[in-house]
Enzyme design. Sequence first.
Site, short mmCIF file in Angstrom:
data_model
loop_
_atom_site.label_atom_id
_atom_site.label_comp_id
_atom_site.label_asym_id
_atom_site.label_seq_id
_atom_site.Cartn_x
_atom_site.Cartn_y
_atom_site.Cartn_z
CG ASP A 33 0.16 14.95 8.50
OD1 ASP A 33 1.07 14.34 7.89
OD2 ASP A 33 -1.02 14.89 8.16
N GLY A 36 6.65 14.75 4.82
CA GLY A 36 6.88 14.33 3.43
C GLY A 36 6.71 15.50 2.47
NE ARG A 46 7.03 9.94 2.28
CZ ARG A 46 5.98 10.66 2.67
NH1 ARG A 46 5.50 11.59 1.88
NH2 ARG A 46 5.41 10.45 3.84
CG HIS A 50 10.08 11.23 8.27
ND1 HIS A 50 8.82 11.69 8.50
CD2 HIS A 50 9.96 10.29 7.30
CE1 HIS A 50 7.96 11.06 7.70
NE2 HIS A 50 8.63 10.21 6.96
CB THR A 79 -1.32 0.42 14.16
OG1 THR A 79 -2.50 1.24 14.10
CG2 THR A 79 -0.98 0.17 15.61
CD1 TRP A 82 2.89 -1.12 11.49
CD2 TRP A 82 5.09 -1.31 11.12
NE1 TRP A 82 3.53 -1.17 12.70
CE2 TRP A 82 4.87 -1.29 12.52
CE3 TRP A 82 6.40 -1.43 10.65
CZ2 TRP A 82 5.91 -1.38 13.45
CZ3 TRP A 82 7.43 -1.51 11.57
CH2 TRP A 82 7.18 -1.49 12.95
CG LEU A 144 7.14 17.65 29.04
CD1 LEU A 144 5.76 18.31 28.93
CD2 LEU A 144 8.02 18.09 27.87
CB SER A 209 -4.97 9.98 11.60
OG SER A 209 -5.19 10.78 10.48
CD GLU A 220 -11.80 23.60 23.19
OE1 GLU A 220 -11.92 24.04 22.03
OE2 GLU A 220 -12.77 23.38 23.94
C1 FPP Z 1 3.79 12.40 9.27
O1 FPP Z 1 4.20 13.15 8.17
C2 FPP Z 1 4.94 12.08 10.09
C3 FPP Z 1 5.30 10.81 10.48
C4 FPP Z 1 4.54 9.62 10.15
C5 FPP Z 1 6.53 10.60 11.25
C6 FPP Z 1 6.66 11.56 12.36
C7 FPP Z 1 7.99 11.49 12.94
C8 FPP Z 1 8.69 12.57 13.33
C9 FPP Z 1 8.25 13.96 13.22
C10 FPP Z 1 9.98 12.42 13.99
C11 FPP Z 1 9.73 11.84 15.32
C12 FPP Z 1 10.84 11.98 16.18
C13 FPP Z 1 11.12 11.12 17.16
C14 FPP Z 1 12.12 11.52 18.13
C15 FPP Z 1 10.49 9.79 17.30
P1 FPP Z 1 4.02 12.54 6.72
O2 FPP Z 1 5.20 11.73 6.38
O3 FPP Z 1 2.72 11.79 6.67
O4 FPP Z 1 3.95 13.82 5.85
P2 FPP Z 1 3.11 14.00 4.51
O5 FPP Z 1 1.66 13.90 4.91
O6 FPP Z 1 3.50 15.36 4.06
O7 FPP Z 1 3.52 12.92 3.55
#
Ligand code: FPP
Length: 253
Positions: A33, A36, A46, A50, A79, A82, A144, A209, A220
């Site tokens: 998390d 953004g 944002r 990512h 889910t 979206w 892994l 979440s 843990e």
């Molecule tokens: C949450 O941060 C992050 C996501 C919903 C997307 C997570 C995806 C990645 C880290 C990349 C994944 C990589 C692969 C290879 C699939 P947020 O956008 O909710 O952040 P915020 O809370 O600061 O807005």
Amino acid sequence: MAFRLPFLKNNRQVNDRLLTTENLPKHVAIIMDGNGRWAKKRGLPRVAGHKEGMKTVKKIVRKAVELQIEALTLYAFSTENWKRPKPEVETIMKLPNEFLSTYLPELMENNVRVQTIGYTEALPQHTRNAIHIAMEKTANNTGLILNFAINYGSRAEIVEAVKQIATDVKQNKIMIDDIDEDCISEHLFTRKISDPDLLIRTSGEVRLSNFLLWQNAYSEFYFTDVLWPDFNEEEFEKSLAVYQNRKRRYGGI
Ligand code: FPP
């Protein structure tokens, strides 16, 4: 744990805590998390967060391989995600391809097996293709397990499990008394993986979440204010050292 890691000949000090080669978690689950907010702090869109978050995924996978952790489950898309603006969803859906197309050779070299949990049939075709290719190519790897939770929601997963079990009872495949904790676990996406020992959530949010609600019953929890793109090998080791200092009692004393 019987093995000793050659690269960690001695126990290592990580921010005043001792990370030992023994008692590492077998399965680590991470809610990645803060992408953004990381981008916003830098005046970037944002989606830049990512993309940077994807680089963190690489770092953490490498470290998990090095430490011989058995499974790493990463919450990449829920889910509920979206509901985000369409361009952001589209960018996230392109990440598996971007990640896997550049990183697959290294995953192969490191004996990593790619898997997914979630409703992947609802993903765009190009996302499914990328995942499918990676899963096929790495299917025989024995190191892994890199498990991406994509379009995953724990309550929906449990609802599906209950429906399947009810159907089995109705069709006399099982008796009501056969329904126990193992039966439910075996009807979840994670049926082949042990429950997480350690759950990490970055960015200062302190909630689950809808992530692995059943599976995290005895995990843990480790929460850190560090935003996912800033999370790195050292932060990961710190979380592992904290884990090793916890006493897991599973309801006992
Ligand atoms: C949450 O941060 C992050 C996501 C919903 C997307 C997570 C995806 C990645 C880290 C990349 C994944 C990589 C692969 C290879 C699939 P947020 O956008 O909710 O952040 P915020 O809370 O600061 O807005």
